[in-house]
Design a protein around this motif. Structure first.
Motif, PDB file in Angstrom:
ATOM      1  N   SER A   9       2.005   1.647  16.424  1.00  0.00           N
ATOM      2  CA  SER A   9       1.114   2.201  17.545  1.00  0.00           C
ATOM      3  C   SER A   9       2.223   2.077  18.893  1.00  0.00           C
ATOM      4  O   SER A   9       3.352   1.404  18.614  1.00  0.00           O
ATOM      5  CB  SER A   9      -0.118   1.160  17.950  1.00  0.00           C
ATOM      6  N   ALA A  10       1.980   2.690  19.984  1.00  0.00           N
ATOM      7  CA  ALA A  10       2.724   2.213  21.097  1.00  0.00           C
ATOM      8  C   ALA A  10       2.781   0.844  21.446  1.00  0.00           C
ATOM      9  O   ALA A  10       4.040   0.487  21.915  1.00  0.00           O
ATOM     10  CB  ALA A  10       2.290   3.154  22.162  1.00  0.00           C
ATOM     11  N   THR A  11       1.919   0.021  21.357  1.00  0.00           N
ATOM     12  CA  THR A  11       1.776  -1.178  21.584  1.00  0.00           C
ATOM     13  C   THR A  11       2.804  -1.796  20.649  1.00  0.00           C
ATOM     14  O   THR A  11       3.352  -2.963  20.816  1.00  0.00           O
ATOM     15  CB  THR A  11       0.324  -1.825  21.398  1.00  0.00           C
ATOM     16  N   ASP A  12       2.535  -1.527  19.395  1.00  0.00           N
ATOM     17  CA  ASP A  12       3.525  -2.042  18.316  1.00  0.00           C
ATOM     18  C   ASP A  12       4.595  -1.790  18.650  1.00  0.00           C
ATOM     19  O   ASP A  12       5.720  -2.835  18.415  1.00  0.00           O
ATOM     20  CB  ASP A  12       3.212  -1.660  16.955  1.00  0.00           C
ATOM     21  N   VAL A  13       5.248  -0.723  18.971  1.00  0.00           N
ATOM     22  CA  VAL A  13       6.591  -0.457  19.277  1.00  0.00           C
ATOM     23  C   VAL A  13       7.183  -1.169  20.404  1.00  0.00           C
ATOM     24  O   VAL A  13       8.197  -1.753  20.275  1.00  0.00           O
ATOM     25  CB  VAL A  13       6.828   1.352  19.655  1.00  0.00           C
ATOM     26  N   ARG A  14       6.417  -1.380  21.493  1.00  0.00           N
ATOM     27  CA  ARG A  14       6.637  -2.240  22.487  1.00  0.00           C
ATOM     28  C   ARG A  14       7.198  -3.492  22.113  1.00  0.00           C
ATOM     29  O   ARG A  14       7.996  -3.964  22.527  1.00  0.00           O
ATOM     30  CB  ARG A  14       5.768  -1.929  23.686  1.00  0.00           C
ATOM     31  N   THR A  15       6.216  -4.085  21.270  1.00  0.00           N
ATOM     32  CA  THR A  15       6.234  -5.581  20.827  1.00  0.00           C
ATOM     33  C   THR A  15       7.672  -5.390  19.900  1.00  0.00           C
ATOM     34  O   THR A  15       8.524  -6.654  20.213  1.00  0.00           O
ATOM     35  CB  THR A  15       5.301  -6.051  20.234  1.00  0.00           C
ATOM     36  N   ASN A  16       7.724  -4.743  19.026  1.00  0.00           N
ATOM     37  CA  ASN A  16       8.868  -4.611  18.162  1.00  0.00           C
ATOM     38  C   ASN A  16      10.285  -4.755  19.085  1.00  0.00           C
ATOM     39  O   ASN A  16      11.096  -5.345  18.739  1.00  0.00           O
ATOM     40  CB  ASN A  16       9.040  -3.332  17.275  1.00  0.00           C
ATOM     41  N   SER A  61      -1.374  -0.601   5.346  1.00  0.00           N
ATOM     42  CA  SER A  61      -2.484   0.159   5.482  1.00  0.00           C
ATOM     43  C   SER A  61      -3.162  -0.297   4.065  1.00  0.00           C
ATOM     44  O   SER A  61      -2.641  -1.260   3.608  1.00  0.00           O
ATOM     45  CB  SER A  61      -2.270   1.523   5.496  1.00  0.00           C
ATOM     46  N   ASP A  62      -4.261   0.122   3.789  1.00  0.00           N
ATOM     47  CA  ASP A  62      -5.082  -0.269   2.464  1.00  0.00           C
ATOM     48  C   ASP A  62      -4.071   0.183   1.163  1.00  0.00           C
ATOM     49  O   ASP A  62      -4.364  -0.636   0.291  1.00  0.00           O
ATOM     50  CB  ASP A  62      -6.104   0.746   2.339  1.00  0.00           C
ATOM     51  N   ASP A  63      -3.153   0.925   1.357  1.00  0.00           N
ATOM     52  CA  ASP A  63      -2.228   1.265   0.217  1.00  0.00           C
ATOM     53  C   ASP A  63      -0.967   1.537   0.416  1.00  0.00           C
ATOM     54  O   ASP A  63      -0.109   2.280  -0.316  1.00  0.00           O
ATOM     55  CB  ASP A  63      -2.935   2.600  -0.332  1.00  0.00           C
ATOM     56  N   ASP A  64      -0.363   1.424   1.703  1.00  0.00           N
ATOM     57  CA  ASP A  64       1.016   1.712   2.039  1.00  0.00           C
ATOM     58  C   ASP A  64       1.601   0.814   2.940  1.00  0.00           C
ATOM     59  O   ASP A  64       0.642   0.062   3.754  1.00  0.00           O
ATOM     60  CB  ASP A  64       1.200   3.338   2.179  1.00  0.00           C
ATOM     61  N   CYS A  65       2.948   1.017   3.460  1.00  0.00           N
ATOM     62  CA  CYS A  65       3.324   0.113   4.463  1.00  0.00           C
ATOM     63  C   CYS A  65       4.438   0.917   5.203  1.00  0.00           C
ATOM     64  O   CYS A  65       5.076   1.501   4.728  1.00  0.00           O
ATOM     65  CB  CYS A  65       3.605  -1.353   4.444  1.00  0.00           C
ATOM     66  N   THR A  66       4.803   0.644   6.469  1.00  0.00           N
ATOM     67  CA  THR A  66       6.000   0.796   7.092  1.00  0.00           C
ATOM     68  C   THR A  66       6.516  -0.303   7.779  1.00  0.00           C
ATOM     69  O   THR A  66       6.009  -0.932   8.327  1.00  0.00           O
ATOM     70  CB  THR A  66       5.552   1.571   8.283  1.00  0.00           C
ATOM     71  N   ALA A  67       7.746  -0.508   7.699  1.00  0.00           N
ATOM     72  CA  ALA A  67       8.704  -1.772   8.007  1.00  0.00           C
ATOM     73  C   ALA A  67       9.777  -1.101   8.845  1.00  0.00           C
ATOM     74  O   ALA A  67      10.523  -0.146   8.672  1.00  0.00           O
ATOM     75  CB  ALA A  67       8.902  -2.528   6.759  1.00  0.00           C
ATOM     76  N   ALA A  68      10.433  -1.944   9.930  1.00  0.00           N
ATOM     77  CA  ALA A  68      11.371  -1.750  10.633  1.00  0.00           C
ATOM     78  C   ALA A  68      12.157  -3.150  10.836  1.00  0.00           C
ATOM     79  O   ALA A  68      11.460  -4.127  11.076  1.00  0.00           O
ATOM     80  CB  ALA A  68      11.319  -1.148  12.001  1.00  0.00           C
ATOM     81  N   LEU A  99      16.102  -1.045  16.089  1.00  0.00           N
ATOM     82  CA  LEU A  99      15.455  -1.183  15.143  1.00  0.00           C
ATOM     83  C   LEU A  99      15.652   0.077  14.195  1.00  0.00           C
ATOM     84  O   LEU A  99      15.557   1.187  14.583  1.00  0.00           O
ATOM     85  CB  LEU A  99      14.021  -1.391  15.435  1.00  0.00           C
ATOM     86  N   VAL A 100      15.519  -0.133  12.826  1.00  0.00           N
ATOM     87  CA  VAL A 100      15.624   1.013  11.672  1.00  0.00           C
ATOM     88  C   VAL A 100      14.521   0.956  10.740  1.00  0.00           C
ATOM     89  O   VAL A 100      14.079  -0.311  10.314  1.00  0.00           O
ATOM     90  CB  VAL A 100      16.970   1.016  10.991  1.00  0.00           C
ATOM     91  N   GLU A 101      13.996   1.796  10.514  1.00  0.00           N
ATOM     92  CA  GLU A 101      12.788   1.923   9.410  1.00  0.00           C
ATOM     93  C   GLU A 101      13.510   1.825   8.104  1.00  0.00           C
ATOM     94  O   GLU A 101      14.552   2.096   7.633  1.00  0.00           O
ATOM     95  CB  GLU A 101      12.041   3.215   9.516  1.00  0.00           C
ATOM     96  N   VAL A 102      12.866   1.076   7.488  1.00  0.00           N
ATOM     97  CA  VAL A 102      13.402   0.363   5.899  1.00  0.00           C
ATOM     98  C   VAL A 102      12.253   0.629   5.092  1.00  0.00           C
ATOM     99  O   VAL A 102      11.207   0.814   5.120  1.00  0.00           O
ATOM    100  CB  VAL A 102      13.740  -1.043   5.897  1.00  0.00           C
ATOM    101  N   ARG A 103      12.768   1.059   3.688  1.00  0.00           N
ATOM    102  CA  ARG A 103      12.023   1.240   2.657  1.00  0.00           C
ATOM    103  C   ARG A 103      11.430  -0.197   1.910  1.00  0.00           C
ATOM    104  O   ARG A 103      12.201  -1.159   1.812  1.00  0.00           O
ATOM    105  CB  ARG A 103      12.686   1.922   1.428  1.00  0.00           C
TER     106      ARG A 103
END
Length: 118
Positions: free
Chosen positions: A58-65, A87-94, A101-105
């Motif tokens: 979220s925008a709040t998450d991005v600000r904290t990150n 989420s219930d069945d997936d995730c996103t990480a940076a 910050l870079v998104e990682v698998r």
């Protein structure tokens, strides 16, 4: 490659009043990150988005990150820092790198009591 070795839920004292859905004490977080660094470990700030499918920060998450987690690399450049939303069945990480910050698998690997992957 990063390997997660421990999950530490936020204790009740970590949460504070504030404008967002869940607000936490940055002082508590910094103390927690210092304890992890003393063990030669970085940290990913993780939380749940209660739905199925690929979650997004979220925008709040991005600000904290960007304002907190990415800057940890300045103090401990050899340790990994970042954030993950689940989420219930997936995730996103940076993860923080020199450029930001870079998104990682993320590849979850779990073992049951018999050592079998699930």
């Amino acid at each position: 490659m990063l390997v997660g070795v421990r999950i530490s839920p936020f204790p009740d004292v970590a949460y504070v009043d504030g404008p967002d859905g869940a607000n936490f004490s940055v002082v508590w977080l910094m103390e927690s990150l210092d304890r992890a660094a003393a063990l030669n470990a970085g940290a990913l700030l993780c939380h749940l988005h209660d739905h199925s499918g690929k979650p997004r920060f979220s925008a709040t998450d991005v600000r904290t990150n960007e304002s907190v987690m990415a800057k940890q690399r300045i103090f401990n450049p050899s340790l990994p820092y970042g954030a993950m939303v689940v989420s219930d069945d997936d995730c996103t990480a940076a993860v923080a790198v020199a450029e930001g910050l870079v998104e990682v698998r993320v590849v979850p690997v779990m073992s049951n009591e018999f050592g079998e992957r699930s």
